[in-house]
Design an enzyme around this catalytic site. Structure first.
Site, PDB file in Angstrom:
ATOM      1  N   ARG A  37      -0.146 -22.258  26.280  1.00  0.00           N
ATOM      2  CA  ARG A  37       0.574 -23.539  26.244  1.00  0.00           C
ATOM      3  C   ARG A  37       1.436 -23.628  27.488  1.00  0.00           C
ATOM      4  O   ARG A  37       2.122 -22.669  27.838  1.00  0.00           O
ATOM      5  CB  ARG A  37       1.464 -23.647  25.007  1.00  0.00           C
ATOM      6  CG  ARG A  37       0.746 -23.507  23.675  1.00  0.00           C
ATOM      7  CD  ARG A  37       1.684 -23.826  22.507  1.00  0.00           C
ATOM      8  NE  ARG A  37       1.174 -23.314  21.245  1.00  0.00           N
ATOM      9  CZ  ARG A  37       0.260 -23.924  20.497  1.00  0.00           C
ATOM     10  NH1 ARG A  37      -0.250 -25.069  20.911  1.00  0.00           N
ATOM     11  NH2 ARG A  37      -0.145 -23.404  19.354  1.00  0.00           N
TER      12      ARG A  37
ATOM     13  N   TYR B   7      13.116 -21.059  23.359  1.00  0.00           N
ATOM     14  CA  TYR B   7      12.604 -19.897  22.630  1.00  0.00           C
ATOM     15  C   TYR B   7      13.169 -18.620  23.251  1.00  0.00           C
ATOM     16  O   TYR B   7      13.364 -18.538  24.463  1.00  0.00           O
ATOM     17  CB  TYR B   7      11.074 -19.812  22.704  1.00  0.00           C
ATOM     18  CG  TYR B   7      10.308 -20.940  22.070  1.00  0.00           C
ATOM     19  CD1 TYR B   7      10.936 -22.057  21.510  1.00  0.00           C
ATOM     20  CD2 TYR B   7       8.917 -20.905  22.047  1.00  0.00           C
ATOM     21  CE1 TYR B   7      10.203 -23.083  20.938  1.00  0.00           C
ATOM     22  CE2 TYR B   7       8.172 -21.933  21.474  1.00  0.00           C
ATOM     23  CZ  TYR B   7       8.828 -23.023  20.930  1.00  0.00           C
ATOM     24  OH  TYR B   7       8.096 -24.039  20.368  1.00  0.00           O
TER      25      TYR B   7
ATOM     26  N   HIS C 186      -4.501 -15.205  23.804  1.00  0.00           N
ATOM     27  CA  HIS C 186      -3.083 -15.466  23.551  1.00  0.00           C
ATOM     28  C   HIS C 186      -2.189 -14.582  24.423  1.00  0.00           C
ATOM     29  O   HIS C 186      -0.964 -14.723  24.411  1.00  0.00           O
ATOM     30  CB  HIS C 186      -2.797 -15.230  22.062  1.00  0.00           C
ATOM     31  CG  HIS C 186      -1.479 -15.734  21.589  1.00  0.00           C
ATOM     32  ND1 HIS C 186      -0.456 -14.892  21.206  1.00  0.00           N
ATOM     33  CD2 HIS C 186      -0.997 -16.995  21.439  1.00  0.00           C
ATOM     34  CE1 HIS C 186       0.590 -15.605  20.821  1.00  0.00           C
ATOM     35  NE2 HIS C 186       0.290 -16.878  20.959  1.00  0.00           N
TER      36      HIS C 186
ATOM     37  N   ARG D 182      11.012 -13.607  11.895  1.00  0.00           N
ATOM     38  CA  ARG D 182      11.597 -14.947  11.852  1.00  0.00           C
ATOM     39  C   ARG D 182      10.952 -15.832  10.791  1.00  0.00           C
ATOM     40  O   ARG D 182      11.624 -16.562  10.076  1.00  0.00           O
ATOM     41  CB  ARG D 182      11.458 -15.602  13.232  1.00  0.00           C
ATOM     42  CG  ARG D 182      12.135 -16.949  13.352  1.00  0.00           C
ATOM     43  CD  ARG D 182      11.141 -18.089  13.474  1.00  0.00           C
ATOM     44  NE  ARG D 182      10.285 -17.886  14.629  1.00  0.00           N
ATOM     45  CZ  ARG D 182       9.132 -18.517  14.798  1.00  0.00           C
ATOM     46  NH1 ARG D 182       8.686 -19.355  13.869  1.00  0.00           N
ATOM     47  NH2 ARG D 182       8.384 -18.307  15.871  1.00  0.00           N
TER      48      ARG D 182
ATOM     49  N   ASN E 209       7.561 -29.292  11.238  1.00  0.00           N
ATOM     50  CA  ASN E 209       6.949 -28.061  10.732  1.00  0.00           C
ATOM     51  C   ASN E 209       6.103 -28.323   9.489  1.00  0.00           C
ATOM     52  O   ASN E 209       5.016 -27.761   9.320  1.00  0.00           O
ATOM     53  CB  ASN E 209       8.032 -27.037  10.402  1.00  0.00           C
ATOM     54  CG  ASN E 209       8.713 -26.473  11.632  1.00  0.00           C
ATOM     55  OD1 ASN E 209       8.250 -26.662  12.755  1.00  0.00           O
ATOM     56  ND2 ASN E 209       9.819 -25.786  11.432  1.00  0.00           N
TER      57      ASN E 209
ATOM     58  N   ARG F 164      -4.004 -24.590  19.357  1.00  0.00           N
ATOM     59  CA  ARG F 164      -3.911 -25.682  18.395  1.00  0.00           C
ATOM     60  C   ARG F 164      -2.914 -26.750  18.837  1.00  0.00           C
ATOM     61  O   ARG F 164      -1.773 -26.461  19.162  1.00  0.00           O
ATOM     62  CB  ARG F 164      -3.540 -25.147  17.013  1.00  0.00           C
ATOM     63  CG  ARG F 164      -3.550 -26.222  15.929  1.00  0.00           C
ATOM     64  CD  ARG F 164      -3.127 -25.663  14.597  1.00  0.00           C
ATOM     65  NE  ARG F 164      -4.121 -24.731  14.062  1.00  0.00           N
ATOM     66  CZ  ARG F 164      -3.811 -23.570  13.501  1.00  0.00           C
ATOM     67  NH1 ARG F 164      -2.567 -23.176  13.446  1.00  0.00           N
ATOM     68  NH2 ARG F 164      -4.766 -22.800  13.011  1.00  0.00           N
TER      69      ARG F 164
END
Length: 687
Positions: free
Chosen positions: A375, A472, A435, A568, A45, A405
């Site tokens: 993705r 996730y 997105h 989050r 991260n 990205r």
């Protein structure tokens, strides 16, 4: 709406999230190898944070030094605060690794061998491994006027070697650089018979520091230290000049590895004059140097949990459930015909989404498939199904977001493969990343003896990525509701064609209606509160930054609306400020899974409007991306979203962090009854 309310700093908020992630590594209730994994996740991260956010701050300081951040600080002051906090975080990370996690791993028979602990047999094995497996791949670079300092690739592992003596040409040796190719393993397993531990490992850097002299024969090695440079990884594509986005991106991708340096990491024992030289070559200041006690890249340790077969030191495995309505149906289309289906990942399997597409690819009644991809990974059964559908003669249209990205290259490859089998591939709208998570299937069916076209849709809060669907938390909706299907059809029309804005009846879409509808819904709660009615907003997302939404939430609090936010990551809103936001709470859930779903709840005078979305409440999502929010109308499914997505998080007293008005977080204290949102849902759904 004018924005006059206080905001918290974005970059400091991102670091705060990573502090909460790192806290998982300190939690004795978390299995030991998972604690190591959380340390590695923090490193990963931070890499992205420096590549994107810190790089952006540095650019802003260079281009417009007098500007202020959205929270009102000077750019330089903000940068200095962020650097100071990042340095503290990195120090805490390495301290936790060396003083807590590695000693605990050693007690469990998992050991990293340092060179100064090798016995004669281990030394001989290590020497042979270096000479046979590493030396042939390495290229030493001596620094002199004919060999200038090499351009170091982004996040690559490098060694700076201080030398003494003269080489074969009589040149005085001073310094050399050795770059470790990415093909070399960063962690090597030592044979158990030699190690003395069940799982013994040697880091690549350990081999290098012990045997680097083999690369500089007849010279004296005075020191050998590892270093790593992080570079600006934002891609620049001139939207006014490009004629083919894919070709333009392919030309830009190689340059990502050679952007401006933003961070230097060195081992803590690196001599001061060497550090100065590295900073000079990188055009960095002393504050941009991070001296670490150990490996400069902890992400390399991410593979250890996978290399060590110790289930007792990992999270317990689980089998995601399949809803009975799907398990008992002859085919996915039959299940959807019986009513809307809500899937809650990772507790419920992502497999039905794949099966829907796989069945559509083979079904002779299916005439068209439309799909968005943001993705999906390098090895995706979903993409295989899309290509199979195209080969089977279906009209397949895929909106591939090439500017996702760090997934640009993967998506370019998928676009090429899809085109090769006859699928229509478009790249969305230049200037607005796509997105939204949408799948539309058009099927010819017979109703009342008459052939007609029937649409089926899947909408989600997360990516079409089978691997991350197990990591996730996300919701997905399968529906044949023709109003929703018509709206999805219109969104695809906008993405693939050219025309004016189309009216949507069920979906909220950015950059058009999503932001206005959010503001209108908050204002409706304000009006209800002022009328003496019950009013409430509950929203769950990854990030909250958009100033006008924050302003509306502040006004809602002042009107008496109860606002509960489950954010989050970074949140720029200040909760609990008297007279401003005393009716707002903000909490962050950090646990085994990455909380990822976006849920918007408005009490709506008892009607309880619930929307799921791919969009966080950020400028980029609301104004610079194509996103959709979709309603959950069916009462049973709405109750599920409220219970499983919101209520369990609001009741969590084990993995919840409560945000204070100054932007810091504290763990929520456990009451008499322990409640963990993720563990509770695992127990409910999974075996």
């Amino acid at each position: 709406m004018s924005v006059r309310y206080p905001l918290l700093n974005r970059e400091l908020g991102i670091l705060g999230f990573n502090e909460r992630v790192l806290a998982q590594a300190a939690d004795p209730q978390v299995p030991l190898l998972e604690r190591l994994r959380f340390i590695c996740i923090t490193s990963s991260n931070l890499d992205e944070f420096f590549e994107v956010r810190m790089a952006g701050l540095q650019e802003q300081i260079r281009d417009n030094p007098g500007a202020l951040t959205p929270d009102g600080m000077s750019l330089q002051h903000a940068y200095d605060l962020v650097v100071e906090r990042a340095q503290r975080l990195v120090h805490r990370q390495y301290t936790m690794l060396h003083e807590t996690v590695l000693p605990a791993l050693e007690q469990e028979g998992i050991y990293f061998h340092a060179a100064d602990t090798w016995n004669d047999e281990q030394l001989e094995w290590a020497r042979r491994y270096f000479l046979d497996e590493l030396l042939p791949v390495l290229t030493p670079i001596g620094l002199d006027p004919a060999h200038p300092f090499p351009r170091v690739l982004n996040k690559s592992l490098n060694f700076v070697v201080e030398l003494e003596g003269r080489d074969a040409f009589g040149r005085q040796a001073v310094m050399g650089i050795v770059q470790a190719p990415r093909a070399l393993p960063r962690v090597v397993r030592m044979p158990q018979a030699l190690s003395g531990f069940e799982h013994g490992f040697v880091l690549l850097s350990t081999f290098m520091q012990r045997f680097v002299g083999e690369l500089f024969p007849q010279l004296v090695v005075k020191s050998c230290n590892q270093f790593r440079i992080t570079r600006n990884s934002e891609l620049f594509v001139d939207e006014d000049e490009i004629t083919n986005l894919r070709v333009a991106l392919q030309g830009e991708l190689p340059a990502r590895h050679l952007g401006n340096a933003v961070r230097l990491e060195v081992s803590a024992d690196t001599p001061a004059h060497i550090v100065r030289r590295l900073l000079e070559e990188s055009l960095l200041d002393e504050k941009d140097c991070y001296r670490v006690a150990g490996s400069v890249n902890l992400v390399r340790l991410m593979q250890i949990p996978d290399l060590v077969d110790r289930p007792d030191l990992k999270f317990a495995p689980f089998t995601a459930s399949i809803p009975p309505v799907i398990a008992n149906a002859p085919a996915m289309f039959d299940a959807i015909d019986d009513g809307d289906i809500l899937l809650h990942h990772p507790y419920e399997s992502f497999q039905p989404v794949l099966e829907l597409l796989q069945q559509a690819a083979k079904d002779p009644s299916v005439v068209a498939i439309k799909q968005t991809i943001y993705r999906t990974g390098t090895d995706s059964p979903l993409m295989d199904a899309l290509m199979a559908a195209a080969r089977n003669g279906k009209e397949v249209t895929v909106v591939v977001e090439l500017l996702a990205r760090f997934d640009e290259e993967t998506n370019i490859n998928w676009a090429s493969q899809l085109e090769a089998v006859g699928a229509h591939v478009v790249y969305g709208v230049v200037g607005h990343k796509c997105h939204a998570k949408m799948m539309l299937i058009v099927r010819r069916v017979v109703e009342s003896g008459k052939a007609t076209l029937r649409r089926y849709v899947h909408l989600g809060t997360g990516n079409y990525h089978p691997r991350t669907a197990r990591l996730y938390t996300d919701f997905g909706l399968m529906t044949a509701d023709q109003k929703i299907c018509e709206d999805v059809h219109h969104v695809f029309q906008q993405l693939t064609g050219i025309g004016g804005e189309l009216t949507l009846h069920e979906l909220w879409q950015s950059p058009f209606t999503l932001h206005p509808r959010i503001i209108e819904s908050i204002r409706a709660e304000i009006d209800n509160a002022r009328a003496g009615k019950r009013a409430r907003v509950v929203a769950k997302m990854n990030a909250l930054l958009e100033p006008t939404v924050i302003a509306a939430l502040y006004e809602a609090s002042q009107a008496g609306v109860k606002v509960d936010l489950i954010v989050r990551g970074v949140c720029a809103l200040k909760p609990g400020v008297p007279g401003l936001s005393e009716n707002i709470t903000v909490r962050s859930i950090v646990g085994r899974f990455l909380e990822h779903h976006r849920i918007y709840y408005f009490h709506a005078d008892g009607a309880e409007e619930v929307y799921l979305s791919s969009a966080d409440w950020m400028d980029r999502n609301l104004f610079r991306r194509v996103e959709v929010a979709f309603p959950i109308r069916e009462r049973k499914l709405k109750r599920r979203v409220i219970a499983e997505g919101l209520s369990v998080c609001l009741g969590d007293n084990q993995s919840a962090w409560l945000m204070q008005s100054d932007g810091h977080y504290r763990r929520r204290r456990a009451g008499k009854t322990l409640r963990n949102a993720q563990l509770g849902l695992l127990a409910k759904f999974c075996s």
